[in-house]
Design an enzyme around this catalytic site. Structure first.
Site, short mmCIF file in Angstrom:
data_model
loop_
_atom_site.label_atom_id
_atom_site.label_comp_id
_atom_site.label_asym_id
_atom_site.label_seq_id
_atom_site.Cartn_x
_atom_site.Cartn_y
_atom_site.Cartn_z
N LYS A 191 38.46 -3.33 -47.85
CA LYS A 191 39.08 -3.04 -46.55
C LYS A 191 38.18 -2.75 -45.61
CE LYS A 191 40.63 0.16 -43.78
NZ LYS A 191 40.47 -0.51 -42.53
N GLU A 266 30.18 8.18 -48.69
CA GLU A 266 29.06 8.18 -47.98
C GLU A 266 29.29 8.40 -46.70
OE1 GLU A 266 26.41 7.39 -45.16
OE2 GLU A 266 26.70 5.26 -46.10
N CYS A 300 24.51 6.19 -39.64
CA CYS A 300 24.97 7.57 -40.26
C CYS A 300 23.53 7.99 -40.70
CB CYS A 300 25.50 7.03 -41.78
SG CYS A 300 24.77 6.00 -42.81
N GLU A 402 27.79 15.54 -35.04
CA GLU A 402 27.35 14.02 -35.23
C GLU A 402 28.10 13.41 -34.09
OE1 GLU A 402 28.84 11.43 -38.17
OE2 GLU A 402 27.08 10.55 -38.42
P1 NAP Z 1 36.42 6.39 -40.12
O1 NAP Z 1 38.00 6.79 -39.68
O2 NAP Z 1 35.92 7.34 -41.24
O3 NAP Z 1 36.58 4.91 -40.70
C1 NAP Z 1 35.82 4.40 -41.79
C2 NAP Z 1 36.77 3.55 -42.82
O4 NAP Z 1 37.65 4.39 -43.18
C3 NAP Z 1 37.39 2.58 -41.81
O5 NAP Z 1 37.71 1.28 -42.48
C4 NAP Z 1 38.73 3.12 -41.25
O6 NAP Z 1 39.70 2.26 -41.31
C5 NAP Z 1 38.89 3.74 -42.72
N1 NAP Z 1 40.10 4.78 -42.51
C6 NAP Z 1 40.13 5.58 -41.66
N2 NAP Z 1 41.25 6.66 -41.88
C7 NAP Z 1 41.80 6.11 -43.31
C8 NAP Z 1 42.66 6.95 -43.95
N3 NAP Z 1 43.49 7.79 -43.59
N4 NAP Z 1 42.86 6.44 -45.21
C9 NAP Z 1 41.92 5.34 -45.61
N5 NAP Z 1 41.22 4.81 -44.90
C10 NAP Z 1 40.91 5.21 -43.72
O7 NAP Z 1 35.51 6.26 -38.83
P2 NAP Z 1 35.77 5.93 -37.31
O8 NAP Z 1 36.98 6.59 -36.91
O9 NAP Z 1 35.52 4.55 -37.20
O10 NAP Z 1 34.70 6.52 -36.68
C11 NAP Z 1 34.48 8.02 -36.38
C12 NAP Z 1 33.29 8.58 -36.64
O11 NAP Z 1 32.95 8.20 -38.09
C13 NAP Z 1 31.96 8.28 -36.08
O12 NAP Z 1 32.07 8.87 -34.70
C14 NAP Z 1 30.88 8.56 -36.90
O13 NAP Z 1 30.69 9.91 -36.76
C15 NAP Z 1 31.61 8.32 -38.22
N6 NAP Z 1 31.16 7.18 -38.91
C16 NAP Z 1 30.05 7.08 -39.49
C17 NAP Z 1 29.77 5.80 -40.32
C18 NAP Z 1 28.79 6.02 -41.61
O14 NAP Z 1 28.13 4.73 -41.61
N7 NAP Z 1 28.61 6.96 -42.26
C19 NAP Z 1 30.38 4.62 -39.91
C20 NAP Z 1 31.31 4.58 -38.89
C21 NAP Z 1 31.63 5.89 -38.53
P3 NAP Z 1 39.94 1.89 -39.58
O15 NAP Z 1 38.79 1.59 -39.18
O16 NAP Z 1 40.73 0.63 -39.84
O17 NAP Z 1 40.82 2.79 -39.12
#
Ligand code: NAP
Ligand code: MG
Length: 502
Positions: A191, A266, A300, A402
């Site tokens: 996904k 991760e 990240c 972060e």
């Molecule tokens: P996120 O919510 O953690 O999203 C990462 C993945 O998880 C996306 O595919 C997301 O889907 C999915 N996801 C979200 N809620 C879920 C749930 N309840 N069950 C299963 N999968 C779920 O991150 P974000 O909202 O895009 O970004 C928020 C923060 O995350 C950023 O500000 C940053 O701090 C952190 N982040 C970290 C990384 C990294 O490389 N470690 C990458 C991106 C973001 P959808 O996007 O479709 O909702």
């Protein structure tokens, strides 16, 4: 193959056929109830297109296809050598389609085209190629026990793997997860992130072209709360691999517990970069800049906390500010001179801005940037100046939390002991960097720092051949390198009685 697609053209003039369906069993299908998500170009704030999202019903279909493929002789009995050849073909196809794929990353994510082309796409192809070489080298051991018996182990696939990836490196994150999973003979339901759903769908067509049998890889878009959670809580998924935020990782861990799924996570970080008095200052400044400002700061393991020894603190600040001014050119990501494109979404842009206010309220010293920029392109887009806060102390939120943007905090320390204490004063433990010309100190720090990665005299120069992952709340398990195979194979022990007494 029935194709659900639209023709798209990017600002750089490139045109491509963009699939919009759910990719299940090597076919394009619509979602069961017409559920769609829309993706936005962060440079213009205009809609690019809509793609189908997977409902729980669709996830059931994708998981069933992956389960069938896992047990189908066409995949199950394929030799490692042949799996490797398929992966190698896929790497080649990615390279052949590099310009189109990089264009899609840029239009959907906002990252500079030069970065997508020479960074993301190289990493994507090379990661797949690296794991192609492992496909026929995943084997067990023979273990001598007593004269009556011996035992051997075989490494089997874990099974049906759910892979949930973020938007910051859409294709590279897909490659990090697909490469080892397929090398080890698993099947996958992937996904992508809702913010960047496009490139993985083009990759799906290349997966078919590379010869992977139906059901081995399924790619389904959708929101995390709908599609992601259906996958994480599915009773017939054996493993979840996730990259994203720590909060979502915690939710995924809970959901994965329903059937005791194998997990690798991760998540985020607030990685320190320590600069000692004896460091090569120019090198330290250049790496420190790349370590936080590349990819719009949306990395990240970005080294987002810079700790500088007192004696060179003022000098470092001046030089670092100069570097940001000179190099961090914010602009249209299709312009060759652009270093920093827009933040990926309005939400991320607002988040970065909110931390500027938080830092100011905490009385940290804003020494550069933080203003929105609206004189690029059509005057829209999620563009923001890079941000430097100085004189930041460990009590401040901007030291701890972060931000995930072009946002850096700089603090002062006196002794090596202080530096380690400040570096480890974090719930996270993903990356870290140390700048010193003192060899023994560098290795001493590498040992004492609580992080999955330590860079000595560099930052964020990751490599697919080297394991990557976090300690503390930065994750569980490792990806990349040979260690990445452990997450995708399970060891079966076979005891052989060679002196039966019955
Ligand atoms: P996120 O919510 O953690 O999203 C990462 C993945 O998880 C996306 O595919 C997301 O889907 C999915 N996801 C979200 N809620 C879920 C749930 N309840 N069950 C299963 N999968 C779920 O991150 P974000 O909202 O895009 O970004 C928020 C923060 O995350 C950023 O500000 C940053 O701090 C952190 N982040 C970290 C990384 C990294 O490389 N470690 C990458 C991106 C973001 P959808 O996007 O479709 O909702
Ligand atoms: Mg988008």
């Amino acid at each position: 193959m029935k194709d659900l697609s639209v023709q798209l053209t990017a600002p750089n003039g490139r045109t491509w056929t963009q699939p919009t369906g759910l990719f299940i069993n090597n076919e394009w299908v619509k979602s069961s109830n017409g559920y769609m998500i829309t993706t936005i170009n962060p440079t213009t704030e205009e809609e690019i297109t809509s793609v189908y999202g997977a409902t729980e019903d669709d996830i059931n279909k994708a998981v069933a296809a992956a389960r069938r493929a896992l047990n189908d002789p066409a995949w199950r009995d394929l030799s490692g050598l042949d799996r490797g050849k398929m992966l190698n073909r896929l790497a080649q196809l990615i390279e052949e389609n590099r310009e189109i794929l990089a264009t899609i990353e840029t239009i959907d994510n906002g990252k500079p085209y030069t970065v997508a082309l020479d960074g993301d796409l190289v990493e994507t192809a090379e990661t797949i190629r690296y794991y192609s070489g492992f496909a026929d080298k995943v084997f067990g051991q023979v273990i001598d026990t007593t004269s009556d018996k011996f035992a051997y182990t075989v490494r089997e696939p874990v099974g049906v793997c759910g892979q949930i990836i973020p938007w910051n490196y859409p294709l590279a994150m897909a490659a990090w997860k697909l490469g080892p999973a397929l090398a080890c003979g698993n099947t996958v339901v992937l996904k992508p992130a809702e913010q960047t759903p496009l490139s993985a769908l083009v990759l799906a067509n290349l997966i078919v072209e590379a010869g992977f049998p139906p059901g081995v890889v399924n790619i389904v878009n959708g929101h995390g709360s709908i599609t992601g959670s259906a996958l994480a809580s599915h009773m017939d998924v054996d493993k979840i691999a996730f990259t994203g935020s720590t909060d979502t990782a915690k939710r995924i861990m809970k959901m994965a517990s329903v059937n005791l799924k194998n997990i690798t996570l991760e998540t985020g970080g607030k990685s320190p970069l320590i600069v000692f008095n004896d460091a090569d200052l120019k090198e330290a400044v250049e790496w420190a800049h790349l370590g936080i400002m590349s990819n719009q700061g949306q990395v990240c393991c970005a080294t987002s906390r810079i700790l500088v020894q007192s004696q060179i603190y003022d000098q470092f600040l001046e030089a670092f500010k100069g570097q940001v001014k000179q190099v961090s050119k914010v602009g249209d990501p299709f312009e060759e001179s652009t270093f920093q494109g827009p933040q990926v979404t309005k939400a991320q842009y607002d988040r970065v801005k909110s931390y500027v206010h938080i830092g100011q309220a905490e009385r940290a010293k804003l020494i550069f940037g933080g203003k929105p920029i609206n004189d690029i392109g059509n005057g829209k887009g999620f563009f923001i100046q890079p941000i430097i806060f100085a004189d930041v102390t460990p009590q401040m939120r901007i030291f701890k939390e972060e931000v995930f943007g072009p946002f850096v905090v700089i603090s002062r320390f006196d002794t090596e002991e202080d530096a380690i204490k400040m570096a480890n004063d974090s719930t996270y433990g993903l990356g870290s960097a140390v700048f010193t010309t003192n060899l023994t100190r560098a290795h001493r720090i590498a040992k004492l720092i609580e992080a999955g990665t330590v860079w000595i005299n560099s930052s964020n120069d990751g490599d697919w051949r080297v394991p990557f992952g976090g300690v503390k709340q930065s994750g569980i398990g490792r990806e990349l390198g040979e260690a990445g195979l452990d997450a995708y194979s399970s060891i079966k022990a076979v005891h052989v009685n060679i002196k039966s007494k019955l």
